[in-house]
Write an enzyme that holds these catalytic residues in place. Sequence first.
Site, PDB file in Angstrom:
ATOM      1  N   THR A 125      -7.723  -8.650  -2.037  1.00  0.00           N
ATOM      2  CA  THR A 125      -6.990  -7.486  -1.570  1.00  0.00           C
ATOM      3  C   THR A 125      -6.368  -7.657  -0.214  1.00  0.00           C
ATOM      4  O   THR A 125      -6.572  -8.647   0.451  1.00  0.00           O
ATOM      5  CB  THR A 125      -8.046  -6.390  -1.420  1.00  0.00           C
ATOM      6  OG1 THR A 125      -8.875  -6.438  -2.526  1.00  0.00           O
ATOM      7  CG2 THR A 125      -7.462  -5.054  -1.275  1.00  0.00           C
ATOM      8  N   GLY A 149     -13.201  -7.416  -2.569  1.00  0.00           N
ATOM      9  CA  GLY A 149     -14.239  -8.248  -3.156  1.00  0.00           C
ATOM     10  C   GLY A 149     -14.362  -7.951  -4.635  1.00  0.00           C
ATOM     11  O   GLY A 149     -13.380  -7.667  -5.293  1.00  0.00           O
ATOM     12  N   ASP A 165      -3.724  -2.113  -0.692  1.00  0.00           N
ATOM     13  CA  ASP A 165      -2.749  -2.400  -1.758  1.00  0.00           C
ATOM     14  C   ASP A 165      -3.376  -1.933  -3.071  1.00  0.00           C
ATOM     15  O   ASP A 165      -4.422  -1.295  -3.071  1.00  0.00           O
ATOM     16  CB  ASP A 165      -2.415  -3.891  -1.794  1.00  0.00           C
ATOM     17  CG  ASP A 165      -3.568  -4.696  -2.352  1.00  0.00           C
ATOM     18  OD1 ASP A 165      -3.362  -5.443  -3.323  1.00  0.00           O
ATOM     19  OD2 ASP A 165      -4.675  -4.559  -1.825  1.00  0.00           O
ATOM     20  N   SER A 195      -8.169 -10.905   1.038  1.00  0.00           N
ATOM     21  CA  SER A 195      -7.474 -12.189   1.075  1.00  0.00           C
ATOM     22  C   SER A 195      -6.178 -12.089   1.869  1.00  0.00           C
ATOM     23  O   SER A 195      -5.691 -13.071   2.400  1.00  0.00           O
ATOM     24  CB  SER A 195      -7.198 -12.675  -0.343  1.00  0.00           C
ATOM     25  OG  SER A 195      -6.445 -11.704  -1.030  1.00  0.00           O
ATOM     26  N   LYS A 217      -8.198   1.653  -4.318  1.00  0.00           N
ATOM     27  CA  LYS A 217      -9.188   0.945  -3.513  1.00  0.00           C
ATOM     28  C   LYS A 217      -9.734   1.773  -2.371  1.00  0.00           C
ATOM     29  O   LYS A 217     -10.606   1.289  -1.651  1.00  0.00           O
ATOM     30  CB  LYS A 217      -8.561  -0.325  -2.938  1.00  0.00           C
ATOM     31  CG  LYS A 217      -8.168  -1.260  -4.040  1.00  0.00           C
ATOM     32  CD  LYS A 217      -7.675  -2.560  -3.533  1.00  0.00           C
ATOM     33  CE  LYS A 217      -7.085  -3.313  -4.700  1.00  0.00           C
ATOM     34  NZ  LYS A 217      -6.501  -4.567  -4.337  1.00  0.00           N
ATOM     35  N   ARG A 263      -3.620  -3.945  -6.270  1.00  0.00           N
ATOM     36  CA  ARG A 263      -3.702  -4.929  -7.361  1.00  0.00           C
ATOM     37  C   ARG A 263      -5.144  -5.398  -7.537  1.00  0.00           C
ATOM     38  O   ARG A 263      -5.809  -5.713  -6.555  1.00  0.00           O
ATOM     39  CB  ARG A 263      -2.818  -6.130  -7.038  1.00  0.00           C
ATOM     40  CG  ARG A 263      -2.948  -7.260  -8.041  1.00  0.00           C
ATOM     41  CD  ARG A 263      -2.126  -8.452  -7.654  1.00  0.00           C
ATOM     42  NE  ARG A 263      -0.708  -8.212  -7.865  1.00  0.00           N
ATOM     43  CZ  ARG A 263       0.229  -9.126  -7.627  1.00  0.00           C
ATOM     44  NH1 ARG A 263      -0.108 -10.301  -7.167  1.00  0.00           N
ATOM     45  NH2 ARG A 263       1.499  -8.852  -7.827  1.00  0.00           N
ATOM     46  N   ASP A 307       0.638 -12.676   0.065  1.00  0.00           N
ATOM     47  CA  ASP A 307      -0.637 -13.097  -0.507  1.00  0.00           C
ATOM     48  C   ASP A 307      -0.593 -12.884  -2.008  1.00  0.00           C
ATOM     49  O   ASP A 307      -0.200 -11.825  -2.468  1.00  0.00           O
ATOM     50  CB  ASP A 307      -1.771 -12.275   0.122  1.00  0.00           C
ATOM     51  CG  ASP A 307      -3.092 -12.582  -0.492  1.00  0.00           C
ATOM     52  OD1 ASP A 307      -3.837 -11.638  -0.794  1.00  0.00           O
ATOM     53  OD2 ASP A 307      -3.377 -13.771  -0.695  1.00  0.00           O
ATOM     54  N   SER A 313      -2.796  -9.897  -3.521  1.00  0.00           N
ATOM     55  CA  SER A 313      -2.452  -8.484  -3.264  1.00  0.00           C
ATOM     56  C   SER A 313      -1.073  -8.227  -3.819  1.00  0.00           C
ATOM     57  O   SER A 313      -0.217  -9.110  -3.833  1.00  0.00           O
ATOM     58  CB  SER A 313      -2.418  -8.187  -1.773  1.00  0.00           C
ATOM     59  OG  SER A 313      -3.449  -8.822  -1.111  1.00  0.00           O
TER      60      SER A 313
END
Lengths: 279, 139
Positions: free
Chosen positions: A38, A84, A54, A166, A70, A56, A203, A206
């Site tokens: 994320t 995570g 985000d 991430s 999230k 995803r 990234d 995400s």
Amino acid sequence: MAAASVYKGAGFDFSNEVRNNFLSERGIPLPKATSTGTTIVGCLFKDGIILGADTRATEGPIVADKNCEKIHYITDNIRCCGAGTAADTEFTTALISSNMELHALSTGRKPRVVTAMTMLKQMLFRYQGHIGAALVLGGVDATGPQLFTIHPHGSTDKLPYVTMGSGSLAAMAVFEAKWRPNMERAEALDLVCAAISAGIFNDLGSGSNVDACVITASHTEMLRNFVRPNERVQKERSYQFRRGTTAIKKEEIRSLVVEEDITHITGRGATEGEAMDTS
Amino acid sequence: MDSLRIVPARETKAATTQDTSNSFGLHDTLQYGPRSLAAEVTTNSKIRDRLENWEATQDNLKLQMHRQVFGLHMPMRLMMERKLASYNPHMPVLPQSNVHLDILMGRDELLDTADFMMPASEMTQPLDIHADMEKKLRM
């Protein structure tokens, strides 16, 4: 005389452990959990806290959920973003939310962010990092706005602006360049969206949309899908076939209604109309 | 045990058949399968030992501090109350709850994973009732 234990026990069943160790020694890998991979951020502004995330969720190289949520609810004035393993963050935040509610009812006071932080860190430390939940916890309580980050092994930080996941490096670069204390709401919201967008575009883990949550002393505003930089364009052509594209060659109609004619067969005159005795 | 440990100590496992013993005290092959020395002696399960001993270690810490601050009577009374509250004359019927014991242990207003993640009680075998009763009465 062994007394029954007064302790509740671990709550987990370890009876498959020997088998699992044997299989992993043979080289058979454990199944992969859905990860959020994320970008989650939190930042302090003049009136409170803004959290951003985000949307995803990934399962290895595949996008499992294009628009997942999230930013989890802990109490009315406290929210928690989770990075995570998706299941770990959801169940951990739900458990702590329930415990916070019970605690608030028991003490009769508004819940505090440090209480949630302590519950989370003690639980994550107990599991030694096996619960893969990296959280950004923020809220405004009687002592003011508080922003914490909690790592999967149980360590915590208290900071004015935090990023996890991430995409945290991309988002932290934006924060380090532009954050300053006592920003106005609009400016802080723009900063959070810019940080999440940096994570979304740079990234792989995400993507999709930006969620935000603004928490102030008086109320909490959840801005779901606040910015949508990745909307799918409408297809240029329509792929519907018009009626009559295929010619009809044969037509057969079968009636599904069954018609029955019932004929009563009577006995030999004397026993006419006598019903069967089933007593 | 005068230690003030917060986290359970890492114990080296001694070979034991207590986990899988039946009413005769031997390994119960019918329930648990054939005996395996490797499974009994070695252990890879740091997380299991930690989780299973967590509550006991924390509890021991608190009782030890009570003893050092107030004297031996304090932990003794607490443990006496717990033992009285945990007396259960009923058969080990599947749903069991002891609110008094929960209050004494301080977990009456706390939820843990065991409270909402246990699988449905239809999955346990009905034969367990006899085994549990045997274990209980022989104690």
